[in-house]
Motif scaffolding. Structure first.
Motif, PDB file in Angstrom:
ATOM      1  N   LYS A 104       0.705  -1.044   0.077  1.00 32.94           N
ATOM      2  CA  LYS A 104      -0.122  -0.565  -0.213  1.00 32.94           C
ATOM      3  C   LYS A 104       0.613   1.751   0.543  1.00 32.94           C
ATOM      4  N   PRO A 105       0.874   1.871  -0.941  1.00 29.39           N
ATOM      5  CA  PRO A 105       1.379   3.442  -1.282  1.00 29.39           C
ATOM      6  C   PRO A 105       1.331   4.180   0.479  1.00 29.39           C
ATOM      7  N   SER A 106       2.436   4.972   0.762  1.00 26.20           N
ATOM      8  CA  SER A 106       2.768   5.462   2.034  1.00 26.20           C
ATOM      9  C   SER A 106       2.341   6.896   0.975  1.00 26.20           C
ATOM     10  N   LEU A 107       1.636   7.202   2.202  1.00 22.72           N
ATOM     11  CA  LEU A 107       0.955   8.818   2.079  1.00 22.72           C
ATOM     12  C   LEU A 107       1.782  10.201   2.047  1.00 22.72           C
ATOM     13  N   GLU A 108       3.281   9.855   2.551  1.00 23.02           N
ATOM     14  CA  GLU A 108       4.372  10.649   3.523  1.00 23.02           C
ATOM     15  C   GLU A 108       6.094  10.602   2.286  1.00 23.02           C
ATOM     16  N   PRO A 109       6.022  11.262   1.098  1.00 24.38           N
ATOM     17  CA  PRO A 109       5.479  13.031   0.899  1.00 24.38           C
ATOM     18  C   PRO A 109       4.266  12.390   0.302  1.00 24.38           C
ATOM     19  N   TYR A 110       3.493  13.702   0.027  1.00 27.12           N
ATOM     20  CA  TYR A 110       2.404  13.883  -1.082  1.00 27.12           C
ATOM     21  C   TYR A 110       2.175  14.687  -2.180  1.00 27.12           C
ATOM     22  N   PRO A 111       1.616  14.481  -3.336  1.00 21.28           N
ATOM     23  CA  PRO A 111       2.241  15.500  -4.426  1.00 21.28           C
ATOM     24  C   PRO A 111       1.435  16.592  -4.414  1.00 21.28           C
ATOM     25  N   ARG A 143      -1.684  11.584   5.816  1.00 20.70           N
ATOM     26  CA  ARG A 143      -0.258  12.718   4.959  1.00 20.70           C
ATOM     27  C   ARG A 143       0.059  13.090   6.294  1.00 20.70           C
ATOM     28  N   SER A 144       1.071  14.157   5.900  1.00 17.86           N
ATOM     29  CA  SER A 144       1.717  14.618   7.188  1.00 17.86           C
ATOM     30  C   SER A 144       0.914  15.759   7.269  1.00 17.86           C
ATOM     31  N   ASN A 145       0.496  16.042   8.757  1.00 19.92           N
ATOM     32  CA  ASN A 145      -0.264  17.569   8.860  1.00 19.92           C
ATOM     33  C   ASN A 145       0.466  18.459   8.554  1.00 19.92           C
ATOM     34  N   GLU A 146       1.348  18.533   8.501  1.00 17.88           N
ATOM     35  CA  GLU A 146       1.765  19.873   7.502  1.00 17.88           C
ATOM     36  C   GLU A 146       1.437  20.406   6.017  1.00 17.88           C
ATOM     37  N   SER A 147       1.554  18.638   5.357  1.00 16.32           N
ATOM     38  CA  SER A 147       1.375  18.544   3.687  1.00 16.32           C
ATOM     39  C   SER A 147      -0.912  19.101   3.281  1.00 16.32           C
ATOM     40  N   VAL A 148      -1.237  18.573   4.655  1.00 15.78           N
ATOM     41  CA  VAL A 148      -2.696  19.188   4.455  1.00 15.78           C
ATOM     42  C   VAL A 148      -2.412  20.680   4.946  1.00 15.78           C
ATOM     43  N   VAL A 149      -2.069  20.712   5.871  1.00 15.64           N
ATOM     44  CA  VAL A 149      -2.015  22.523   5.814  1.00 15.64           C
ATOM     45  C   VAL A 149      -2.185  23.310   4.912  1.00 15.64           C
TER      46      VAL A 149
END
Ligand code: B12
Ligand code: SF4
Length: 523
Positions: free
Chosen positions: A151-158, A222-228
């Motif tokens: 299953k792919p990781s969502l970190e990093p997220y494009p 995803r990381s909080n940072e990428s969502v924010v």
């Protein structure tokens, strides 16, 4: 190479929101290729126009994604594209669940040159490279070096460049109201609902649901940072284009890990990244008062709750006993106390449902704070435990229901009701829930709220009605507006009254006080 990604139209929710998969695959396509996107919900096309478009653009690969209910349409489009000599790759839930069908290995015709099973985040670059080299394989599966599913990781997220995407085609404001809002509705020139995922996976395994099988029970975030960062970019874009943005967190269960959800919501608040949002959260997770406080503080407005049934026997059959009908009212009151309202989803035609299920369910719903109920019939999606159980019991009346798709048509016989009875119950539930009388009652229940909440609530009710009773043209809309004229008139009167009172107050505050009063104040 030019790649065209195409999503077939579903005829129901239309262009209410872009489909995330297209933008995600576009974002991870190697930069030497160009990606064109066509969402049939926003730009309806028949087979010939899709083929013409692909030819005109010199497209070398067409990617088609579909849910089960759009499968037959997706195959028709794929057949036309392949007949024009352009290779087709298909992906998404349906081909993952029934891979042999698209490849013609079940005795039927072949519809795709290749299929992508499951999540394609890691296989897509390989598919593109193989297509460019003219050596597409039949199947692309997300596996590791040892052939084990990964299953792919969502970190990093494009990063999805929403500000560069033509969002006009997904404007929620009906066409006829746009000139008016452009002129007078400052900040409301358009309303866009944007899909965003903060995580994938749900371990609950409800019997009818494809999610646990598809995304697995390993939950990834995803990381909080990428969502924010994505929220901040959307907020900035909305401000600059004088429009409104609403984010739909499409995670299947946004609070599946309550600790993580709280930490994400705290980060959103700290970064001032709040935009109005909605998400799907199961009722059991909304027992947590602190979570609900954070939802409100981070601008959460609507929560989609899969209540499914008010009958505990049905919930047990569906492996959903974590839903407790006895606490539904408490959960909804907890949300409403913070001005958060719920889209409550129910399924009819479960094995313990009997005639009168609509009445019984509506009686409960009408005792709760006003929300937006939606109703569907139990649908056996392929590769779910429900599908397998009904096949084993020889109860499927239309085993390949997706090949002859018709909205709200059942594919199996319920145990204690007939198919027509179930459909009559569905009709009744939708009709009563969105009748002009019920709309008035809902507004009455919100009487202590600011008029803007009431206006939004009424607008949502009119849109939600359209999920079941198609309101595709101006005439249909005018009819609905006429039927709801009492509610619309009362709200308009209240809004104008408030606006006048506001202006009067402002006027009084800004008027210089008379000398006598000024002296008195100084004293
Ligand atoms: C958002 C959503 C919707 C939106 C759809 C509109 C929109 N613009 O997105 C709304 C709310 C309208 C909706 C409605 C319904 N939905 Co819905 N929805 C979802 C949800 C929650 C998220 C979809 C998403 O964006 N996922 C994130 C992306 C990244 O994942 P993905 O789409 O699977 O794409 C990945 C892979 O599949 C693959 N992929 C996908 N397409 C393609 C194409 C190519 C070419 C390639 C290479 C790869 C590829 O790559 C992507 C990246 O890994 C999913 C559940 C889920 N978590 O996916 C259910 C889901 C898709 N919905 C489902 C259902 C059943 C429905 C309804 C029928 C429910 C109902 N009873 O009314 C309705 C009908 C929809 C319609 N009108 O046709 C089912 C579909 C099952 C199935 N086998 O078809 C799902 C899986 C949920 C479930 N409980 O089982 N839905
Ligand atoms: S809780 Fe929702 S997403 Fe999770 S398995 Fe059940 S229906 Fe599917």
């Amino acid at each position: 190479m030019k790649i065209l990604l195409y999503n077939p139209d579903n005829g129901v929710t239309r262009n209410f929101m872009p489909h995330l998969w297209m933008f995600l695959l576009q974002a991870i396509t190697p930069p030497e290729h160009e990606v064109l996107l066509v969402d049939g919900n926003a730009k309806p096309m028949d087979e010939a126009s899709l083929v013409n478009y692909a030819r005109e653009q010199g497209v070398g690969l067409v990617g088609i994604g579909a849910m089960t209910r759009m499968a037959a349409r997706a195959y028709r489009m794929a057949d036309a594209v392949r007949a024009a000599g352009i290779p087709v790759v298909m992906g998404g839930p349906h081909v993952t669940e029934v891979p042999d069908e698209a490849l013609g290995k079940d005795g039927g015709p072949r519809h795709a040159d290749a299929i992508a099973l499951g999540e394609a985040d890691e296989t897509w670059p390989q598919i593109v490279a193989d297509a460019a080299n003219g050596c597409l394989k039949d199947i692309y599966a997300p596996v590791d070096e040892n052939g084990k599913e990964r299953k792919p990781s969502l970190e990093p997220y494009p990063a999805i460049p929403w500000n560069e995407i033509d969002l006009d085609q997904f404007d929620m404001v009906p066409k006829f109201a746009r000139p008016l809002l452009k002129r007078y509705g400052s900040g409301w020139q358009a309303v866009h609902v944007i899909p965003m995922e903060s995580g994938r996976g749900c371990p609950y395994g409800c019997e009818f649901c494809t999610v646990t099988g598809f995304f697995g029970d390993s939950i990834r975030f995803r990381s909080n940072e990428s969502v924010v960062q994505e929220l901040l970019a959307l907020k900035k874009n909305a401000r600059e284009t004088l429009s409104q943005v609403i984010v739909f967190f499409i995670d299947d269960n946004f609070a599946i890990n309550i600790k993580r959800t709280k930490s994400l919501l705290r980060d959103i608040i700290a970064a001032d990244a709040q935009v109005p949002w909605m998400a799907q959260i199961s009722a059991n997770l909304l027992r947590d008062e602190e979570l609900v406080d954070l939802i409100a503080a981070s601008d959460g407005k609507w929560v989609f709750i899969g209540m499914e049934s008010i009958d505990t026997a049905n919930l047990k059959d569906m492996n959903k006993s974590f839903n407790k009908p006895a606490e539904y009212a408490t959960v909804l009151n907890r949300l409403a106390a913070r001005n958060i309202y719920a889209v409550t989803s129910f399924i009819f035609g479960m094995d313990n449902d009997t005639a009168g299920v609509a009445d019984r369910t509506l009686e409960q719903i009408e005792s709760w704070p006003p929300g937006l109920p939606v109703f569907g019939q139990l649908t056996p999606f392929p590769a779910t435990p429900l599908y397998d159980r009904l096949v084993a019991a020889n109860r499927l009346t239309r085993p390949k229901h997706w090949m002859e798709f018709a909205p709200y048509q059942m594919a199996h016989e319920p145990l204690k009701m007939s198919i027509p009875q179930t459909q009559a119950e569905l009709d009744e539930a939708w009709r009563r829930s969105y009748s002009p009388e019920r709309n008035l009652q809902a507004l009455e229940a919100l009487k202590d709220q600011h008029v803007k909440f009431k206006v939004i609530h009424l607008i949502m009710r009119l849109f939600f009605r359209g999920i079941y009773f198609p309101q595709m043209n101006k005439r249909a809309w005018l009819k609905v507006i006429a039927q709801n004229r009492r509610a619309i008139f009362a709200l308009s009167k209240e809004a104008v009254g408030r606006w006048r009172a506001g202006r009067k107050n402002k006027h009084q505050v800004t008027q210089p006080a008379s000398p006598a009063i000024s002296e008195k104040r100084a004293a």
